[in-house]
Design a protein around this motif. Structure first.
Motif, PDB file in Angstrom:
ATOM      1  N   HIS A   1      11.462 -18.723 -16.107  1.00  0.00           N
ATOM      2  CA  HIS A   1      10.339 -18.580 -15.170  1.00  0.00           C
ATOM      3  C   HIS A   1      10.855 -18.385 -13.747  1.00  0.00           C
ATOM      4  CE1 HIS A   1       6.642 -19.269 -12.957  1.00  0.00           C
ATOM      5  NE2 HIS A   1       5.981 -19.198 -14.102  1.00  0.00           N
ATOM      6  N   MET A   2      10.301 -17.384 -13.076  1.00  0.00           N
ATOM      7  CA  MET A   2      10.700 -17.094 -11.699  1.00  0.00           C
ATOM      8  C   MET A   2       9.468 -16.765 -10.863  1.00  0.00           C
ATOM      9  SD  MET A   2      13.773 -14.607 -10.501  1.00  0.00           S
ATOM     10  CE  MET A   2      15.030 -15.887 -10.547  1.00  0.00           C
ATOM     11  N   ALA A   3       9.328 -17.447  -9.748  1.00  0.00           N
ATOM     12  CA  ALA A   3       8.275 -17.135  -8.779  1.00  0.00           C
ATOM     13  C   ALA A   3       8.844 -16.164  -7.747  1.00  0.00           C
ATOM     14  CB  ALA A   3       7.784 -18.400  -8.111  1.00  0.00           C
ATOM     15  N   PHE A   4       7.946 -15.523  -7.006  1.00  0.00           N
ATOM     16  CA  PHE A   4       8.371 -14.547  -5.998  1.00  0.00           C
ATOM     17  C   PHE A   4       7.649 -14.855  -4.692  1.00  0.00           C
ATOM     18  CE2 PHE A   4       9.076 -12.563 -10.100  1.00  0.00           C
ATOM     19  CZ  PHE A   4      10.393 -12.134  -9.966  1.00  0.00           C
ATOM     20  N   ALA A   5       8.436 -15.207  -3.680  1.00  0.00           N
ATOM     21  CA  ALA A   5       7.889 -15.662  -2.401  1.00  0.00           C
ATOM     22  C   ALA A   5       7.923 -14.539  -1.370  1.00  0.00           C
ATOM     23  CB  ALA A   5       8.694 -16.847  -1.884  1.00  0.00           C
ATOM     24  N   TRP A   6       6.776 -14.306  -0.737  1.00  0.00           N
ATOM     25  CA  TRP A   6       6.697 -13.423   0.421  1.00  0.00           C
ATOM     26  C   TRP A   6       6.806 -14.346   1.625  1.00  0.00           C
ATOM     27  CZ3 TRP A   6       2.531  -8.989   0.694  1.00  0.00           C
ATOM     28  CH2 TRP A   6       2.857  -8.110   1.734  1.00  0.00           C
ATOM     29  N   ALA A   7       8.054 -14.709   1.943  1.00  0.00           N
ATOM     30  CA  ALA A   7       8.318 -15.786   2.895  1.00  0.00           C
ATOM     31  C   ALA A   7       7.729 -15.490   4.271  1.00  0.00           C
ATOM     32  CB  ALA A   7       9.821 -16.033   2.991  1.00  0.00           C
ATOM     33  N   GLU A   8       7.780 -14.233   4.680  1.00  0.00           N
ATOM     34  CA  GLU A   8       7.270 -13.843   6.000  1.00  0.00           C
ATOM     35  C   GLU A   8       5.783 -14.188   6.135  1.00  0.00           C
ATOM     36  OE1 GLU A   8       7.117  -9.773   8.739  1.00  0.00           O
ATOM     37  OE2 GLU A   8       7.302  -9.639   6.560  1.00  0.00           O
ATOM     38  N   ARG A   9       5.063 -14.154   5.016  1.00  0.00           N
ATOM     39  CA  ARG A   9       3.633 -14.441   5.044  1.00  0.00           C
ATOM     40  C   ARG A   9       3.306 -15.822   4.467  1.00  0.00           C
ATOM     41  NH1 ARG A   9       0.221  -9.220   3.304  1.00  0.00           N
ATOM     42  NH2 ARG A   9      -1.413 -10.754   3.698  1.00  0.00           N
TER      43      ARG A   9
ATOM     44  N   ASP B   1       8.220  -1.219   0.383  1.00  0.00           N
ATOM     45  CA  ASP B   1       7.620  -0.558   1.540  1.00  0.00           C
ATOM     46  C   ASP B   1       6.633  -1.520   2.216  1.00  0.00           C
ATOM     47  OD1 ASP B   1       6.559   1.151   3.366  1.00  0.00           O
ATOM     48  OD2 ASP B   1       5.826   2.636   1.920  1.00  0.00           O
ATOM     49  N   GLY B   2       7.111  -2.231   3.254  1.00  0.00           N
ATOM     50  CA  GLY B   2       6.244  -3.146   3.988  1.00  0.00           C
ATOM     51  C   GLY B   2       6.170  -4.546   3.421  1.00  0.00           C
ATOM     52  N   TRP B   3       7.014  -4.852   2.442  1.00  0.00           N
ATOM     53  CA  TRP B   3       7.022  -6.203   1.859  1.00  0.00           C
ATOM     54  C   TRP B   3       8.437  -6.554   1.400  1.00  0.00           C
ATOM     55  CZ3 TRP B   3       8.926  -5.960  -2.996  1.00  0.00           C
ATOM     56  CH2 TRP B   3       8.747  -4.768  -3.725  1.00  0.00           C
ATOM     57  N   ALA B   4       8.685  -7.836   1.292  1.00  0.00           N
ATOM     58  CA  ALA B   4       9.962  -8.336   0.764  1.00  0.00           C
ATOM     59  C   ALA B   4       9.683  -9.621  -0.007  1.00  0.00           C
ATOM     60  CB  ALA B   4      10.958  -8.593   1.896  1.00  0.00           C
ATOM     61  N   LEU B   5      10.117  -9.676  -1.252  1.00  0.00           N
ATOM     62  CA  LEU B   5       9.875 -10.839  -2.108  1.00  0.00           C
ATOM     63  C   LEU B   5      11.200 -11.509  -2.457  1.00  0.00           C
ATOM     64  CD1 LEU B   5       7.172  -9.455  -4.596  1.00  0.00           C
ATOM     65  CD2 LEU B   5       6.818 -10.754  -2.483  1.00  0.00           C
ATOM     66  N   GLN B   6      11.244 -12.822  -2.228  1.00  0.00           N
ATOM     67  CA  GLN B   6      12.428 -13.609  -2.575  1.00  0.00           C
ATOM     68  C   GLN B   6      12.220 -14.270  -3.938  1.00  0.00           C
ATOM     69  OE1 GLN B   6      13.139 -17.353  -0.588  1.00  0.00           O
ATOM     70  NE2 GLN B   6      15.339 -16.985  -0.515  1.00  0.00           N
ATOM     71  N   ALA B   7      13.197 -14.146  -4.804  1.00  0.00           N
ATOM     72  CA  ALA B   7      13.131 -14.770  -6.130  1.00  0.00           C
ATOM     73  C   ALA B   7      13.353 -16.271  -6.001  1.00  0.00           C
ATOM     74  CB  ALA B   7      14.187 -14.157  -7.039  1.00  0.00           C
TER      75      ALA B   7
ATOM     76  N   ARG C   1       0.862  -1.193   0.000  1.00  0.00           N
ATOM     77  CA  ARG C   1       0.000   0.000   0.000  1.00  0.00           C
ATOM     78  C   ARG C   1       0.893   1.236   0.000  1.00  0.00           C
ATOM     79  NH1 ARG C   1      -5.392   0.190  -1.412  1.00  0.00           N
ATOM     80  NH2 ARG C   1      -6.424  -1.699  -0.691  1.00  0.00           N
ATOM     81  N   GLY C   2       0.501   2.241  -0.728  1.00  0.00           N
ATOM     82  CA  GLY C   2       1.287   3.477  -0.773  1.00  0.00           C
ATOM     83  C   GLY C   2       2.382   3.395  -1.815  1.00  0.00           C
ATOM     84  N   ASN C   3       3.482   2.759  -1.456  1.00  0.00           N
ATOM     85  CA  ASN C   3       4.542   2.415  -2.411  1.00  0.00           C
ATOM     86  C   ASN C   3       4.392   0.934  -2.743  1.00  0.00           C
ATOM     87  OD1 ASN C   3       5.789   5.018  -2.431  1.00  0.00           O
ATOM     88  ND2 ASN C   3       6.651   4.538  -0.421  1.00  0.00           N
ATOM     89  N   VAL C   4       4.039   0.616  -3.985  1.00  0.00           N
ATOM     90  CA  VAL C   4       3.589  -0.742  -4.305  1.00  0.00           C
ATOM     91  C   VAL C   4       4.401  -1.364  -5.435  1.00  0.00           C
ATOM     92  CG1 VAL C   4       1.248  -0.127  -3.584  1.00  0.00           C
ATOM     93  CG2 VAL C   4       1.852  -0.043  -6.022  1.00  0.00           C
TER      94      VAL C   4
ATOM     95  N   ILE D   1      14.153  -8.886  -2.860  1.00  0.00           N
ATOM     96  CA  ILE D   1      13.911  -7.490  -3.222  1.00  0.00           C
ATOM     97  C   ILE D   1      12.878  -6.942  -2.248  1.00  0.00           C
ATOM     98  CG2 ILE D   1      13.072  -5.911  -4.995  1.00  0.00           C
ATOM     99  CD1 ILE D   1      14.270  -9.237  -6.151  1.00  0.00           C
ATOM    100  N   ALA D   2      13.240  -5.897  -1.532  1.00  0.00           N
ATOM    101  CA  ALA D   2      12.357  -5.358  -0.495  1.00  0.00           C
ATOM    102  C   ALA D   2      11.753  -4.040  -0.945  1.00  0.00           C
ATOM    103  CB  ALA D   2      13.126  -5.163   0.805  1.00  0.00           C
TER     104      ALA D   2
END
Length: 305
Positions: free
Chosen positions: A164-172, A148-154, A50-53, A145-146
């Protein structure tokens, strides 16, 4: 896309094109109006944060879909664009979104085949490849790659395409899985663009990870994801067994095998089914279980080794 009774598919997906759906806190999705036998109800783009997305998979060359995405983030700043792979239903709209927002584009890399083309093969414009796509930054497997409020692991998941690359929000414990895993159907693996050897290795890789919710490039989200991936693995192993069973009766070409294995298939998917069989045959030839004269190609004839 055939006798898939062994997989608990979910084709219940009521999302309408252009509607913004906050499917989880901080995760919105917008459906593109590009339905087909290959895309189900259309390509799903995701907005993270949200905000910076971030926007994941801006979709096909569609001004209407680009407008819907930009409307969805009106008053916000798009800082990142992620692309899971370079098929024409996922990446071409990236240029429009980048031009409108100035966001940085992240992906594994430009389109490439999973293996070199054999001499008898032609580079097909029908493969659906977006050869014009080039990311601003190429992302490596495991890189985070982080925003604003999220971080996605390739998470490199080659198979459907080489890049093909998926992106994991491991924290969630969730993952944006692209087309590698879909809840409504199996994924198409069509050599030389795709590779069954790579695809199976990527499925096994996913079973070792902790994410239990997948957001796919088409159709509904997938709960209890590792269990679902194991269904997909068993299905592909059963498909391989069906090919070997047919070849035990004698040498056959790919159309013969498709007719024997894909009972009641949508005629529009016959070509894709043929390439899926070819992907399995490439794997089987590589493992020394099946033989063919020359390279394993779509027009070849195959027999047990």
């Amino acid at each position: 896309m055939s006798d898939n009774d062994d997989i608990p598919f979910n084709r219940d997906f009521a999302l309408k094109p252009g509607v913004v759906d906050e499917v989880r806190p901080g995760i919105r999705r917008v459906l593109c109006d590009n339905p087909s036998p290959f895309t189900f109800t259309g390509t799903v783009s995701y907005i993270v944060g949200r905000g910076n997305v971030a926007i994941i998979d801006p979709g096909p060359d569609s001004e209407a879909h680009a407008s819907a995405l930009l409307d969805a983030v009106r008053g916000e700043t798009v800082t990142h664009i992620f692309v899971t792979h370079t098929h024409r239903d996922h990446s071409p709209n990236t240029a429009r979104i980048k031009a409108a927002t100035g966001a940085t584009v992240y992906a594994e890399g430009p389109h490439r085949a999973s293996r070199p083309y054999y001499g008898s093969e032609k580079i097909s414009a029908e493969s659906g490849a977006d050869r014009d796509f080039h990311p601003d930054l190429q992302v490596r497997d495991g890189e985070t790659i982080a925003g604003d409020g999220w971080a996605l692991q390739a998470v490199a998941t080659p198979g459907h395409t080489a890049n093909h690359m998926a992106f994991a929000w491991a924290e969630r414990k969730l993952m944006f899985i692209g087309d590698h895993v879909m809840g409504w159907s199996t994924s198409i693996v069509a050599p030389p663009d795709g590779s069954m050897i790579d695809y199976m290795a990527s499925l096994h890789k996913l079973t070792q990870r902790g994410e239990d919710l997948y957001f796919s490039g088409h159709g509904p989200e997938i709960a209890d994801a590792p269990r679902y991936v194991r269904f997909l693995i068993r299905h592909r192993e059963a498909r391989e067994a069906s090919i070997l069973h047919r070849l035990a009766k004698g040498e056959a070409d790919i159309p013969t095998m498709v007719r024997a294995i894909y009972i009641g298939i949508d005629p529009r998917l016959m070509g894709a089914a043929g390439y899926s069989v070819l992907a399995h045959l490439e794997d089987l030839v590589g493992r020394g279980m099946v033989a063919t004269d020359g390279d394993p190609v779509i027009g070849g004839s195959y027999r047990l080794a």
